[in-house]
Each structure stands twice: as C-alpha cells, then as structure tokens.
Design a protein around this motif. Sequence first.
Motif, short mmCIF file in Angstrom:
data_model
loop_
_atom_site.label_atom_id
_atom_site.label_comp_id
_atom_site.label_asym_id
_atom_site.label_seq_id
_atom_site.Cartn_x
_atom_site.Cartn_y
_atom_site.Cartn_z
N PHE A 38 -6.44 3.25 7.75
CA PHE A 38 -5.59 4.01 8.66
C PHE A 38 -4.56 4.83 7.88
CE2 PHE A 38 -1.19 3.84 10.15
CZ PHE A 38 -1.23 4.91 11.01
N ARG A 39 -3.90 4.20 6.93
CA ARG A 39 -2.85 4.90 6.17
C ARG A 39 -3.43 6.08 5.39
NH1 ARG A 39 -1.72 -0.82 5.32
NH2 ARG A 39 -0.18 -1.36 6.90
N ASP A 40 -4.61 5.90 4.81
CA ASP A 40 -5.27 7.00 4.10
C ASP A 40 -5.67 8.11 5.07
OD1 ASP A 40 -4.97 5.58 1.72
OD2 ASP A 40 -7.01 4.77 1.79
N GLU A 41 -6.22 7.74 6.22
CA GLU A 41 -6.61 8.74 7.22
C GLU A 41 -5.39 9.44 7.81
OE1 GLU A 41 -9.01 6.52 9.99
OE2 GLU A 41 -10.81 6.73 8.76
N SER A 42 -4.28 8.74 7.88
CA SER A 42 -3.04 9.33 8.34
C SER A 42 -2.65 10.52 7.46
CB SER A 42 -1.93 8.27 8.32
OG SER A 42 -0.68 8.82 8.57
N ALA A 43 -2.84 10.37 6.16
CA ALA A 43 -2.55 11.47 5.23
C ALA A 43 -3.47 12.66 5.51
CB ALA A 43 -2.69 11.01 3.79
N ASP A 44 -4.75 12.40 5.77
CA ASP A 44 -5.68 13.48 6.10
C ASP A 44 -5.26 14.18 7.39
OD1 ASP A 44 -7.19 12.75 3.87
OD2 ASP A 44 -8.58 11.51 5.05
N TYR A 87 3.84 14.02 1.76
CA TYR A 87 3.80 12.99 2.81
C TYR A 87 3.53 11.66 2.12
CZ TYR A 87 1.84 10.25 6.72
OH TYR A 87 1.56 9.29 7.65
N GLN A 88 4.37 10.68 2.42
CA GLN A 88 4.20 9.36 1.83
C GLN A 88 4.17 8.31 2.94
OE1 GLN A 88 7.47 10.84 0.70
NE2 GLN A 88 6.45 12.07 -0.84
N VAL A 89 3.31 7.32 2.75
CA VAL A 89 3.32 6.12 3.58
C VAL A 89 3.50 4.96 2.63
CG1 VAL A 89 2.11 4.71 5.28
CG2 VAL A 89 1.66 7.17 5.18
N HIS A 146 0.86 -1.18 0.00
CA HIS A 146 0.00 0.00 0.00
C HIS A 146 0.90 1.23 0.00
CE1 HIS A 146 -3.95 1.93 0.83
NE2 HIS A 146 -3.20 2.87 1.35
N HIS A 147 0.52 2.21 -0.82
CA HIS A 147 1.31 3.43 -0.89
C HIS A 147 0.35 4.63 -0.92
CE1 HIS A 147 4.86 5.85 -1.68
NE2 HIS A 147 4.18 6.48 -2.62
N VAL A 148 0.65 5.60 -0.09
CA VAL A 148 -0.11 6.84 -0.04
C VAL A 148 0.89 7.97 -0.29
CG1 VAL A 148 -1.47 8.38 1.43
CG2 VAL A 148 -1.72 5.91 1.67
N ASP A 149 0.52 8.92 -1.14
CA ASP A 149 1.40 10.04 -1.45
C ASP A 149 0.52 11.27 -1.65
OD1 ASP A 149 3.18 11.90 -2.49
OD2 ASP A 149 4.02 10.55 -3.99
N VAL A 150 0.64 12.24 -0.74
CA VAL A 150 -0.19 13.44 -0.81
C VAL A 150 0.67 14.69 -0.66
CG1 VAL A 150 -2.27 12.30 0.07
CG2 VAL A 150 -0.74 13.48 1.65
N PHE A 162 6.92 6.10 7.09
CA PHE A 162 6.25 7.40 7.10
C PHE A 162 7.30 8.44 6.77
CE2 PHE A 162 4.20 4.59 10.11
CZ PHE A 162 2.86 4.67 9.75
N GLU A 163 7.09 9.17 5.67
CA GLU A 163 8.14 10.06 5.18
C GLU A 163 7.56 11.38 4.68
OE1 GLU A 163 11.74 9.93 1.87
OE2 GLU A 163 10.44 8.20 2.12
N ILE A 164 8.26 12.46 5.00
CA ILE A 164 7.94 13.75 4.40
C ILE A 164 9.15 14.15 3.56
CG2 ILE A 164 6.27 14.59 6.08
CD1 ILE A 164 8.63 16.16 7.36
N SER A 165 8.87 14.82 2.47
CA SER A 165 9.95 15.27 1.60
C SER A 165 9.63 16.67 1.10
CB SER A 165 10.14 14.32 0.43
OG SER A 165 8.96 14.23 -0.34
N GLN A 166 10.68 17.42 0.86
CA GLN A 166 10.54 18.76 0.30
C GLN A 166 11.44 18.86 -0.91
OE1 GLN A 166 11.84 22.07 2.75
NE2 GLN A 166 10.46 23.48 1.70
N SER A 167 10.84 19.20 -2.04
CA SER A 167 11.62 19.36 -3.26
C SER A 167 12.41 20.66 -3.21
CB SER A 167 10.70 19.36 -4.48
OG SER A 167 9.93 20.55 -4.50
N ARG A 168 13.33 20.81 -4.10
CA ARG A 168 14.11 22.04 -4.18
C ARG A 168 13.19 23.23 -4.46
NH1 ARG A 168 19.31 22.04 -7.91
NH2 ARG A 168 18.16 20.20 -8.56
N ASP A 169 12.06 22.98 -5.12
CA ASP A 169 11.09 24.04 -5.42
C ASP A 169 10.21 24.40 -4.23
OD1 ASP A 169 12.05 24.11 -8.01
OD2 ASP A 169 10.53 22.69 -8.73
N GLY A 170 10.31 23.62 -3.14
CA GLY A 170 9.55 23.92 -1.93
C GLY A 170 8.32 23.07 -1.68
N ASP A 171 7.91 22.24 -2.65
CA ASP A 171 6.73 21.38 -2.45
C ASP A 171 7.01 20.35 -1.36
OD1 ASP A 171 5.29 22.63 -4.48
OD2 ASP A 171 6.04 21.27 -6.02
#
Length: 193
Positions: A177-183, A150-152, A43-47, A138-147
């Motif tokens: 749970f993983r989807d609600e985690s993104a919310d 959040y990924q699970v 399962h993968h969530v990316d928001v 559980f990971e957060i990332s920031q691109s060089r452009d600032g975006d």
Amino acid sequence: MFSISKPNDLAIDRFLKRQARCDFNYPDVGASAGELPPGYDHHHVDVELGRGDLVFAKAQSAITSWAQFRVGWVEACPPTTPLVIGQNIAIRARFFGLYALAACRIVDAFGCDEGSGRNFGVSIGTLPDHPEQGEERFEISQSRDGDVRYQVTAFFRANQTLATLAWPYLRYRFNKFRDESADTMRAGVAIPR
C-alpha cells in the motif's frame, strides 16, 4: 471489522463513533515525527514528485483529500475528514473478496515554510479496531531549489491474534500500500507537458 459487502457511509459512521471512545492501541504516539521506536517493523518510501510550486500545491491538495489512499483496494473514509489532530478516519480495504475497516486517529497535522524549504503532511495512529499497531506519516516537502518529494514513514506490528498469524502476508500488503501510495501521488500531481 470484516464483511462480504462494501461498508457504506452509515456503517463507517457507526464504526468511527465506536472507535472515538477508544485510545490508541500502541504506546509510542507521535514517534513517526522522529526516530522510529524499536519493537516494530519500519518502512520508508521517498519519491520525487516533480518541481515547482504547482506540483507542491497539487500534492498538498491530494493529501488534504486523502488521495494517497486511493490505490484501488484501499481508501480513507470519509475523504472529507479534515487534517485536524484528534479526528478519526476509517481505512476501507478489500482483499480475498472481503472488505475490512480499520480505525485510525490523526496524531499530527503540519505545514510550515522554513529557510530550507517547506513541508506539509499528516500522521495517523492506529486504534483498537485495526489489525496493526503503529503510525504512518505522509509528508510532502519542497526544497529551496523547488524539488518536491513525497515520503511515507511507518512503524507497525501486529495487533490481533489473527493478524499475528497472517503477519508475513499483512506486512507485505501494508508495505505494498505504501509503495502504491507513492505511485498514486506521482500520477495525481503530474503536470502535462
């Protein structure tokens, strides 16, 4: 571990001490950082969470305090558990009027700045007293452009006979749970306009 009453801090502490003597209940420890192994559900969530350093800092603080687990029917206990490899954490969930405790251990804790951006997060793996076998990252990332995103990422399968019998429902709940985690993360890092 199931109970009709909400496990208190003392019960959680005893539960974690018992699980501390145990090893992971699956062979693919650390695989959530790369290609997910076969033989599991994936399962993968990316928001998108927003843009900028403030959003990243708020998301980093949320993960550090295990806020991604606060979805109303699930929580990580104790929420003060440091993001240190080898630390154990209990997941307390409530469904069908019962409380359940599941045990996990931190497999990876990471944070780095690279030329393409930066990331921060934690991976946890299941211990014997957990209805599933596998890992969640559980990971957060920031691109060089600032975006800021959040990924699970998870791979998981049933661990116990009862879990195998109820797997269609449990798979649905774990993915919910993983989807609600993104919310939860989106709401927690929102910047007022």
